[in-house]
Design a protein around this motif. Structure first.
Motif, PDB file in Angstrom:
ATOM      1  N   ILE A  62       0.868  -1.175   0.000  1.00 36.28           N
ATOM      2  CA  ILE A  62       0.000   0.000   0.000  1.00 36.28           C
ATOM      3  C   ILE A  62       0.908   1.229   0.000  1.00 36.28           C
ATOM      4  O   ILE A  62       1.690   1.428   0.939  1.00 36.28           O
ATOM      5  CB  ILE A  62      -0.928   0.026   1.220  1.00 36.28           C
ATOM      6  CG1 ILE A  62      -1.795  -1.227   1.257  1.00 36.28           C
ATOM      7  CG2 ILE A  62      -1.802   1.278   1.203  1.00 36.28           C
ATOM      8  CD1 ILE A  62      -2.587  -1.372   2.539  1.00 36.28           C
ATOM      9  N   ILE A  63       0.831   2.026  -1.046  1.00 32.89           N
ATOM     10  CA  ILE A  63       1.673   3.216  -1.183  1.00 32.89           C
ATOM     11  C   ILE A  63       0.899   4.438  -0.698  1.00 32.89           C
ATOM     12  O   ILE A  63      -0.231   4.681  -1.135  1.00 32.89           O
ATOM     13  CB  ILE A  63       2.099   3.434  -2.648  1.00 32.89           C
ATOM     14  CG1 ILE A  63       2.883   2.226  -3.173  1.00 32.89           C
ATOM     15  CG2 ILE A  63       2.908   4.720  -2.786  1.00 32.89           C
ATOM     16  CD1 ILE A  63       4.238   2.058  -2.549  1.00 32.89           C
ATOM     17  N   ILE A  64       1.505   5.205   0.199  1.00 37.30           N
ATOM     18  CA  ILE A  64       0.943   6.494   0.624  1.00 37.30           C
ATOM     19  C   ILE A  64       1.941   7.564   0.185  1.00 37.30           C
ATOM     20  O   ILE A  64       2.940   7.827   0.859  1.00 37.30           O
ATOM     21  CB  ILE A  64       0.711   6.536   2.142  1.00 37.30           C
ATOM     22  CG1 ILE A  64      -0.270   5.431   2.532  1.00 37.30           C
ATOM     23  CG2 ILE A  64       0.183   7.894   2.555  1.00 37.30           C
ATOM     24  CD1 ILE A  64      -0.563   5.344   3.995  1.00 37.30           C
ATOM     25  N   PRO A  65       1.712   8.171  -0.978  1.00 38.41           N
ATOM     26  CA  PRO A  65       2.687   9.099  -1.544  1.00 38.41           C
ATOM     27  C   PRO A  65       2.596  10.479  -0.907  1.00 38.41           C
ATOM     28  O   PRO A  65       1.705  10.757  -0.095  1.00 38.41           O
ATOM     29  CB  PRO A  65       2.301   9.141  -3.020  1.00 38.41           C
ATOM     30  CG  PRO A  65       0.824   8.901  -3.006  1.00 38.41           C
ATOM     31  CD  PRO A  65       0.548   7.979  -1.845  1.00 38.41           C
ATOM     32  N   ASP A  66       3.507  11.345  -1.299  1.00 41.99           N
ATOM     33  CA  ASP A  66       3.516  12.720  -0.809  1.00 41.99           C
ATOM     34  C   ASP A  66       3.854  13.637  -1.975  1.00 41.99           C
ATOM     35  O   ASP A  66       4.722  13.324  -2.799  1.00 41.99           O
ATOM     36  CB  ASP A  66       4.549  12.887   0.310  1.00 41.99           C
ATOM     37  CG  ASP A  66       4.478  14.266   0.956  1.00 41.99           C
ATOM     38  OD1 ASP A  66       3.363  14.789   1.111  1.00 41.99           O
ATOM     39  OD2 ASP A  66       5.539  14.820   1.302  1.00 41.99           O
ATOM     40  N   GLY A  67       3.158  14.769  -2.051  1.00 42.46           N
ATOM     41  CA  GLY A  67       3.479  15.755  -3.077  1.00 42.46           C
ATOM     42  C   GLY A  67       3.384  15.188  -4.480  1.00 42.46           C
ATOM     43  O   GLY A  67       2.441  14.482  -4.839  1.00 42.46           O
ATOM     44  N   ILE A  94       5.543  -3.985 -10.531  1.00 43.88           N
ATOM     45  CA  ILE A  94       4.295  -4.732 -10.516  1.00 43.88           C
ATOM     46  C   ILE A  94       4.518  -6.239 -10.694  1.00 43.88           C
ATOM     47  O   ILE A  94       3.677  -7.054 -10.312  1.00 43.88           O
ATOM     48  CB  ILE A  94       3.338  -4.196 -11.623  1.00 43.88           C
ATOM     49  CG1 ILE A  94       1.922  -4.746 -11.440  1.00 43.88           C
ATOM     50  CG2 ILE A  94       3.880  -4.537 -13.008  1.00 43.88           C
ATOM     51  CD1 ILE A  94       1.254  -4.314 -10.194  1.00 43.88           C
ATOM     52  N   ASN A  95       5.700  -6.609 -11.277  1.00 44.22           N
ATOM     53  CA  ASN A  95       6.007  -8.034 -11.403  1.00 44.22           C
ATOM     54  C   ASN A  95       6.257  -8.684 -10.044  1.00 44.22           C
ATOM     55  O   ASN A  95       6.084  -9.895  -9.885  1.00 44.22           O
ATOM     56  CB  ASN A  95       7.242  -8.235 -12.273  1.00 44.22           C
ATOM     57  CG  ASN A  95       7.032  -7.766 -13.702  1.00 44.22           C
ATOM     58  OD1 ASN A  95       7.922  -7.173 -14.305  1.00 44.22           O
ATOM     59  ND2 ASN A  95       5.845  -8.014 -14.253  1.00 44.22           N
ATOM     60  N   ASP A  96       6.671  -7.877  -9.080  1.00 40.81           N
ATOM     61  CA  ASP A  96       7.014  -8.411  -7.757  1.00 40.81           C
ATOM     62  C   ASP A  96       5.913  -8.211  -6.715  1.00 40.81           C
ATOM     63  O   ASP A  96       5.800  -9.005  -5.773  1.00 40.81           O
ATOM     64  CB  ASP A  96       8.299  -7.757  -7.249  1.00 40.81           C
ATOM     65  CG  ASP A  96       9.506  -8.069  -8.132  1.00 40.81           C
ATOM     66  OD1 ASP A  96       9.498  -9.144  -8.757  1.00 40.81           O
ATOM     67  OD2 ASP A  96      10.428  -7.236  -8.188  1.00 40.81           O
ATOM     68  N   TYR A  97       5.128  -7.148  -6.864  1.00 33.72           N
ATOM     69  CA  TYR A  97       4.155  -6.821  -5.823  1.00 33.72           C
ATOM     70  C   TYR A  97       2.853  -6.315  -6.452  1.00 33.72           C
ATOM     71  O   TYR A  97       2.859  -5.678  -7.517  1.00 33.72           O
ATOM     72  CB  TYR A  97       4.694  -5.723  -4.891  1.00 33.72           C
ATOM     73  CG  TYR A  97       6.009  -6.068  -4.238  1.00 33.72           C
ATOM     74  CD1 TYR A  97       6.063  -6.909  -3.135  1.00 33.72           C
ATOM     75  CD2 TYR A  97       7.205  -5.536  -4.733  1.00 33.72           C
ATOM     76  CE1 TYR A  97       7.270  -7.229  -2.537  1.00 33.72           C
ATOM     77  CE2 TYR A  97       8.415  -5.848  -4.148  1.00 33.72           C
ATOM     78  CZ  TYR A  97       8.445  -6.695  -3.050  1.00 33.72           C
ATOM     79  OH  TYR A  97       9.644  -7.013  -2.466  1.00 33.72           O
ATOM     80  N   ASN A  98       1.772  -6.566  -5.750  1.00 36.52           N
ATOM     81  CA  ASN A  98       0.502  -5.918  -6.071  1.00 36.52           C
ATOM     82  C   ASN A  98       0.498  -4.537  -5.412  1.00 36.52           C
ATOM     83  O   ASN A  98       0.756  -4.427  -4.202  1.00 36.52           O
ATOM     84  CB  ASN A  98      -0.674  -6.744  -5.552  1.00 36.52           C
ATOM     85  CG  ASN A  98      -0.703  -8.129  -6.153  1.00 36.52           C
ATOM     86  OD1 ASN A  98      -0.606  -8.292  -7.370  1.00 36.52           O
ATOM     87  ND2 ASN A  98      -0.818  -9.151  -5.296  1.00 36.52           N
ATOM     88  N   ILE A  99       0.216  -3.501  -6.187  1.00 35.31           N
ATOM     89  CA  ILE A  99       0.325  -2.127  -5.690  1.00 35.31           C
ATOM     90  C   ILE A  99      -1.067  -1.518  -5.543  1.00 35.31           C
ATOM     91  O   ILE A  99      -1.902  -1.621  -6.439  1.00 35.31           O
ATOM     92  CB  ILE A  99       1.161  -1.249  -6.647  1.00 35.31           C
ATOM     93  CG1 ILE A  99       2.506  -1.902  -6.943  1.00 35.31           C
ATOM     94  CG2 ILE A  99       1.331   0.150  -6.061  1.00 35.31           C
ATOM     95  CD1 ILE A  99       3.406  -2.027  -5.739  1.00 35.31           C
ATOM     96  N   SER A 100      -1.298  -0.872  -4.400  1.00 34.41           N
ATOM     97  CA  SER A 100      -2.509  -0.068  -4.205  1.00 34.41           C
ATOM     98  C   SER A 100      -2.099   1.232  -3.512  1.00 34.41           C
ATOM     99  O   SER A 100      -0.960   1.373  -3.044  1.00 34.41           O
ATOM    100  CB  SER A 100      -3.553  -0.819  -3.373  1.00 34.41           C
ATOM    101  OG  SER A 100      -3.031  -1.126  -2.088  1.00 34.41           O
ATOM    102  N   TYR A 101      -3.043   2.176  -3.427  1.00 33.88           N
ATOM    103  CA  TYR A 101      -2.701   3.510  -2.932  1.00 33.88           C
ATOM    104  C   TYR A 101      -3.731   3.988  -1.914  1.00 33.88           C
ATOM    105  O   TYR A 101      -4.893   3.582  -1.931  1.00 33.88           O
ATOM    106  CB  TYR A 101      -2.642   4.515  -4.092  1.00 33.88           C
ATOM    107  CG  TYR A 101      -1.635   4.176  -5.154  1.00 33.88           C
ATOM    108  CD1 TYR A 101      -0.338   4.653  -5.076  1.00 33.88           C
ATOM    109  CD2 TYR A 101      -1.980   3.351  -6.217  1.00 33.88           C
ATOM    110  CE1 TYR A 101       0.599   4.339  -6.053  1.00 33.88           C
ATOM    111  CE2 TYR A 101      -1.054   3.017  -7.195  1.00 33.88           C
ATOM    112  CZ  TYR A 101       0.236   3.521  -7.100  1.00 33.88           C
ATOM    113  OH  TYR A 101       1.161   3.190  -8.066  1.00 33.88           O
ATOM    114  N   SER A 102      -3.274   4.888  -1.043  1.00 28.08           N
ATOM    115  CA  SER A 102      -4.175   5.554  -0.104  1.00 28.08           C
ATOM    116  C   SER A 102      -3.631   6.949   0.163  1.00 28.08           C
ATOM    117  O   SER A 102      -2.425   7.201   0.017  1.00 28.08           O
ATOM    118  CB  SER A 102      -4.297   4.768   1.203  1.00 28.08           C
ATOM    119  OG  SER A 102      -5.164   5.433   2.104  1.00 28.08           O
TER     120      SER A 102
END
Length: 725
Positions: A670-675, A710-718
């Motif tokens: 789960i990616i929580i990005p900034d800016g 994406i080949n290594d992990y399933n990515i989602s965002y919040s």
């Protein structure tokens, strides 16, 4: 934040107040005294104005049937005390006038409306902005019923309402009311009031950082004043001051100084040498010299201002608070940290009603009963930054102690930011506060990491994550707590209106209780406050139980903790949260079992590289270079940036963290990005550098050969960890 402009606020006098059928000699004398009082007021001869209006009042009190004239005298007394910055006396005089007028004329009378306006002015200058709005809106309500929607007296109060919203940093609302006022004054061709409107629009555009528009409106105001009032007038001097401020903001310092000194010399010619208006220009000149790095000259003029303000103003006045902060800022720039902290501490103590420690530079206040959050926030942040430098300010203060003091001050700023967000209304203003808060929370995170390095105590990493979440979630939650929340919450308008009314009532009853003249009034307001607070608490419980979405958005401001996030994650999921600072990127990594924090240097031109990356991967642009240029630079640039950004955002510590452990493997992130990081798809980053030689550029098969995240992990965002709950 520096209060650097002069604003025009309307004091309403009753002009046609003397009945024509009174022929007594004493009444004629009282009329003459009253006229002299008005003349002295207009010429800023305030002490003489008080003497004359008191004489008029004493005479009228001895003559039957003169009650209305007495109320007008009290009105003038209040106006004089307001200009003398003696706010309690001003309030008492206006309040007596209001109650007498209501008793004689009834509650729906234009003079009663004028009294509400003038009491609003007292609260405006005391920086009790919510109470000011209450009285202004009551004034407008009465005036509209009597005069219609477009009378000039309504324009006066619209102007004042606009100024309140400027100080509350609710700029869109400020412009709405100022433009309403301008429209009415233009309709009536009242050019002096139009000049006032232009002046205040200039102040609003300064606050909005639209500098060119501010300068345009200040010059419009100046030209009208010159034409109608002549060159030697105090209003012309104030316009010079404001124009100087705009040029200072444009960094045209020599032009700014010319206008400031033009203002100063004219004020010295027209006013008493210790007049508050002169102090304002002294302070502005000092701030300009500070910008020019001429710090000794800056202190000379800041202290000239301070001498006047300490004599003329209450300890809790915003101009005095700002003066203390400005002097602290100059010493800060001179690296004289002890003196800097002393004046920051004075600014903090003056900003709070129940905190009087002006000498102990290590003292941190409890954030409650503050008068102005803007300067208080600046001063707390400045102290936190000094302590964050780890400077040894005394033999007894160690480096670790300095960091701990910094953290305490950052905690105070966090409390203040949370409270301030509850006071402002519009989304744009909440987001503007979010930008200011970003620097504070980033600084707090850095201090926590320094303390962890020195102590190896896990609690500082957890506190760093707390500040990270406050930086992300609170801005978002508060932004959503307005109109967007109402769209899906399904709450009846009756409840929303009740919430708004109760919140205003509570603020007003607190102020009325604190300013009550006697115990009887204090008990009366305390009783009403108690009832309103009970009703408000009951309403919040209704929101929590029946409308949980609205409650969670608006009232549940507690950010998620590391432990709470870990409980939400399964054994195959990790969360990565990013914070971009000035020179570093902080990465928080949480899984079911582990918690890691690491910092990496921010690469040069990060935002430009992200923009280039987004361009390269856009479907429409990927092969456009082949058509027009016969080359394939965008493909090559994409491959280069994809691997460079991966190494930046997934440094070795994070790569090792994601390998998991013996009993579990991480498969989901789960990616929580900034800016700007929120604008790129992490899935497309390259985990390995593509080294094959590309020969057939027209074929897209080489994309299949690249190694993507994406080949290594399933990515989602919040948006934040808090929203995962």
């Amino acid at each position: 934040m520096k209060k650097i402009t002069i604003t025009i606020i309307t004091i309403i006098f009753a002009t046609q107040i003397f009945a024509q059928n009174i022929s007594e000699k004493d009444t004629t004398l009282a009329k003459q005294y009253y006229s002299l009082a008005i003349k002295c007021y207009n010429n800023w001869n305030l002490d003489s104005s008080i003497i004359y209006v008191q004489k008029a009042t004493d005479i009228y009190k001895q003559i039957a049937g003169q009650d209305i004239k007495i109320t007008n005298c009290y009105n003038v007394i209040g106006a004089v005390y307001l200009l003398k910055y003696e706010y309690d006396k001003a309030y008492n005089s206006f309040y007596i006038s209001l109650k007498m007028r209501q008793k004689i004329l009834g509650k729906k009378n234009i003079k009663v409306a004028s009294s509400f306006n003038n009491i609003g002015n007292v609260f405006f200058y005391k920086n009790d902005l919510d109470s000011a709005l209450k009285y202004y809106f009551e004034s407008v309500k009465i005036k509209k019923k009597i005069l219609g929607n477009n009378h000039q007296k309504i324009a006066y109060t619209y102007n004042n309402i606009g100024l309140v919203y400027v100080d509350k940093k609710e700029h869109e609302l400020a412009l709405q009311y100022q433009l309403k006022s301008l429209q009415i004054n233009l309709l009536h061709n009242n050019q002096l009031k139009v000049a006032d409107n232009y002046n205040n629009l200039g102040s609003t555009y300064i606050s909005k950082k639209e500098i060119d528009l501010a300068l345009e409106y200040y010059f419009k105001s100046l030209e009208i004043k010159k034409e109608l009032l002549g060159l030697k007038n105090i209003e012309v001097a104030r316009s010079y001051n404001n124009i100087g401020t705009v040029y200072k903001l444009q960094k045209k310092y020599n032009i700014a100084l010319d206008y400031y000194f033009m203002s100063l010399e004219l004020k010295k010619e027209l006013l008493d040498k210790e007049h508050i208006d002169i102090a304002i220009t002294y302070d502005n000149i000092g701030n300009l010299y500070s910008n020019k790095k001429e710090y000794n000259l800056a202190l000379e003029y800041n202290f000239k201002s301070l001498i006047i303000r300490e004599k003329k103003l209450d300890n809790n006045h915003i101009e005095l608070i700002t003066n203390y902060y400005n002097i602290g800022s100059v010493y800060h720039k001179k690296n004289n940290y002890n003196l800097s902290l002393q004046y920051y501490q004075k600014a903090i103590a003056s900003s709070l009603r129940n905190f009087n420690d002006t000498t102990n530079i290590y003292s941190v206040p409890t954030i409650k009963n503050y008068l102005n959050w803007n300067v208080l926030l600046d001063a707390l942040q400045a102290k936190a930054e000094i302590f964050a430098g780890g400077f040894i300010l005394s033999d007894s203060l160690k480096e670790a102690d300095s960091y701990k003091l910094s953290l305490l001050h950052y905690k105070a700023t966090d409390t203040l930011i949370t409270k301030a967000r509850q006071e402002i209304i519009t989304k744009s203003d909440k987001l503007a506060l979010g930008e200011q808060a970003n620097d504070i929370y980033t600084g707090a995170i850095n201090v926590c990491l320094k303390l962890y390095e020195q102590t190896n105590e896990q609690k500082y990493l957890q506190k760093a994550f707390y500040f990270s979440e406050k930086n992300k979630s609170s801005v978002l939650l508060e932004a959503l707590a307005g109109s967007e929340a109402l769209e899906f919450s399904g709450i009846p308008n009756t409840l929303l209106n009740l919430e708004h009314k109760l919140s205003i009532d509570i603020v007003n009853y607190i102020n009325l209780k604190n300013n009550a003249e006697n115990d009887s009034l204090k008990n009366q307001w305390a009783s009403r406050l108690f009832k309103s607070q009970r009703s408000y608490d009951s309403l919040i419980y209704v929101f929590e139980t029946q409308y949980p979405e609205y409650y969670n958005l608006k009232y549940n401001n507690s950010p998620a903790t590391v432990e709470q996030v870990a409980k939400l994650l399964d054994k195959k999921t990790a969360m990565l949260s990013y914070i971009i600072g000035d020179s570093t990127i902080t990465i928080f990594a949480i899984s079911k079992k582990d918690f890691v924090v690491t910092q990496v240097p921010k690469i040069d031109s990060l935002n430009e590289k992200i923009n280039d990356y987004r361009f390269c991967i856009s479907e429409s642009d990927l092969f456009v270079d082949e058509i027009f240029y016969g080359t394939h630079w965008s493909v090559a640039l994409y491959e280069k940036l994809a691997f460079q950004l991966y190494n930046l955002l997934f440094p070795p510590e994070i790569q090792e963290f994601l390998k998991g452990g013996i009993f579990y493997d991480i498969e989901n992130i789960i990616i929580i990005p900034d800016g700007q990081l929120a604008t790129i798809p992490f899935e497309t980053l390259h985990t390995k550098k593509y080294s094959a030689e590309w020969t057939d550029w027209k074929s897209k098969t080489y994309f299949a050969e690249m190694l993507y995240l994406i080949n290594d992990y399933n990515i989602s965002y919040s948006y934040s960890a808090t929203l995962l709950q």
